[in-house]
Design an enzyme around this catalytic site. Structure first.
Site, short mmCIF file in Angstrom:
data_model
loop_
_atom_site.label_atom_id
_atom_site.label_comp_id
_atom_site.label_asym_id
_atom_site.label_seq_id
_atom_site.Cartn_x
_atom_site.Cartn_y
_atom_site.Cartn_z
CB CYS A 142 20.26 -18.74 18.46
SG CYS A 142 21.04 -17.16 18.86
CG HIS B 103 19.56 -17.50 13.94
ND1 HIS B 103 18.46 -17.77 14.72
CD2 HIS B 103 20.33 -16.66 14.65
CE1 HIS B 103 18.58 -17.12 15.87
NE2 HIS B 103 19.70 -16.44 15.85
CD GLU C 245 16.28 -19.54 12.50
OE1 GLU C 245 17.14 -20.44 12.48
OE2 GLU C 245 16.17 -18.71 13.43
#
Lengths: 251, 192
Positions: B76, B174, B176
């Site tokens: 990001c 993202h 994650e």
């Protein structure tokens, strides 16, 4: 193509999930960490946790809960309830919350919006607005819907965007928990007046309500609690239905 | 050991949690020796570009990152800082990717927030996966398409959703926070 988001909301009280009708008469609905994991597996696009007790004594319980959720789930989540200062927001974000949601505190002290934005960015900040119609006008209510602030919803939405909010979560209180559908008219009006994403909340009772929301308005996301918690609609069923209706939904 | 660079940039706990769920040990650090000795290095970050870049410079991590030899992943804001410059706070970046970061026009809602589809996937990050996965984005600035692009996404215009140059990888989305698909992408980086 950017997908429309389906967001289950978990109201938290003393570490458990609850959901009431019109903000009173709460029922116990389960363990938030287990529910969060199940929703993530079922295809929820994000999660929102609102600490509805939000007392100072309960802060540490909430922080513990936030870190447990962050350890276990791999989709974004927002935490709201009782956040008054940049420090409150920082503690939640540092323990794994992706976004924080502010309501009453943003009304009594709008500069907190800018404070949080400057440190964590606009994308980390959701402003929750509880709206109620009085006569022909929609007003912003605070303190869990008990107090009329006298602010008009569209004006307040524009102001929070200007101050640095990254997203707005708009709840129409008259329809919250009633399962009679989202208030499409107000949602579209607010959505058109701001250039940040809007999450619709209040009134979802069936699949058709989500279809109406995404076909008749341009809002980014629909949020609901009770229909998901009590198994009236499962997220996979809802998503299949919306996909069958040619809506942009994540599989 | 996977070093996750801690330069006071937002929610980095999520990245650490996601890497640990995949069975790897992590260390959140800004210590140069620890970073240099790690098997892989991740530069996460949500926040504002110019203050994040100031922090990297303050901790003398800018030169270190530019010379690192291990597989390196920016996420990001991490991706944006790896470019030449950003319109956010009019800051210079690390200059790993010779391209610029610009602000989205107001033609649609900004930030670009939510799940969007990747296309034109290249390279090892996307091994063994669906060619048009949905992943989670949240950003107001983007890197233009360039020779470094290894994934594209369309929002207002096509932009770089992931980039690579030598040992440097970066994702605008993202991983994650992108469910099981994000987990696969992260795993592909961790097993490089």
């Amino acid at each position: 193509m950017l997908k429309k988001r389906i967001i289950p909301c978990l109201d938290i009280q003393n570490g458990r999930t609850v959901k009431g009708v019109n903000f009173v008469g709460l029922r116990d609905a389960g363990d938030p960490v287990e529910m969060a994991e199940k929703y993530a597996k079922d295809g929820a696009d994000e999660l929102v946790f609102l600490d509805i007790t939000a007392t100072i004594e309960n802060r540490d319980t909430l922080i513990d809960l936030v870190s447990k959720i962050a350890e276990r789930i791999n989709i974004p989540f927002t935490v709201g309830g009782g956040i008054r200062t940049l420090e409150d927001a920082a503690r939640l974000i540092q323990n794994g919350a992706d976004k924080v949601s502010l309501n009453s505190a943003a009304i009594s002290n709008p500069s907190v919006i800018t404070d949080i934005k400057q440190v964590f960015g606009a994308q980390s900040l959701v402003i929750a607005i509880d709206a109620k119609r009085i006569g022909d006008e929609w007003f912003v209510f605070s303190h869990g819907g008990r107090k009329n602030t006298g602010l008009k919803v569209v004006e307040w939405a524009k102001e929070v965007e200007l101050l640095g909010a990254g997203e707005i979560l708009l709840t129409t209180m008259d329809s919250d928990g009633t399962k009679n559908g989202f208030n499409l008219e107000l949602l579209e009006k607010v959505n058109k007046s701001v250039n940040i994403p809007l999450i619709a909340s209040g009134g979802a009772g069936n699949r058709q309500h989500f279809k109406d929301l995404f076909t008749k308005t341009k809002v980014s996301a629909g949020l609901a609690a009770s229909i998901f918690h009590f198994g009236e609609i499962s997220i996979p069923q809802l998503k299949t239905y919306l996909l069958d209706n040619n809506l942009p939904i994540r599989k | 050991m996977i070093a996750i660079i801690d330069y006071q940039a937002g929610n980095i706990q999520s990245v650490s949690n996601a890497v640990e769920r995949l069975g790897f040990d992590t260390v959140l650090t800004r210590d140069k020796q620890t970073i240099l000795q790690a098997d892989k290095v991740i530069l996460p970050g949500v926040g504002e570009a110019s203050s994040a870049m100031n922090n990297l410079t303050k901790y003398e991590l800018d030169t270190l990152i530019k010379n690192i030899k291990q597989p390196f992943l920016g996420i990001c804001l991490g991706l944006q800082l790896m470019c030449d410059s950003s319109e956010e706070g009019q800051t210079n970046g690390l200059g790993i990717f010779n391209t610029k970061v610009k602000r989205f026009s107001a033609a649609e809602k900004v930030p670009h927030m939510g799940w969007n589809t990747l296309n034109t996937l290249k390279g090892p990050l996307f091994n063994r996966m669906d060619q048009s996965p949905d992943v989670y984005f949240v950003h107001s600035f983007y890197a233009e398409l360039s020779k470094y692009s290894i994934a594209q996404c369309d929002y207002i215009l096509p932009f770089s959703a992931a980039m690579q140059k030598d040992n440097y990888y970066a994702t605008q989305f993202h991983p994650e926070k992108s469910g099981t698909i994000g987990q696969e992408i992260l795993k592909n980086f961790l097993i490089l």
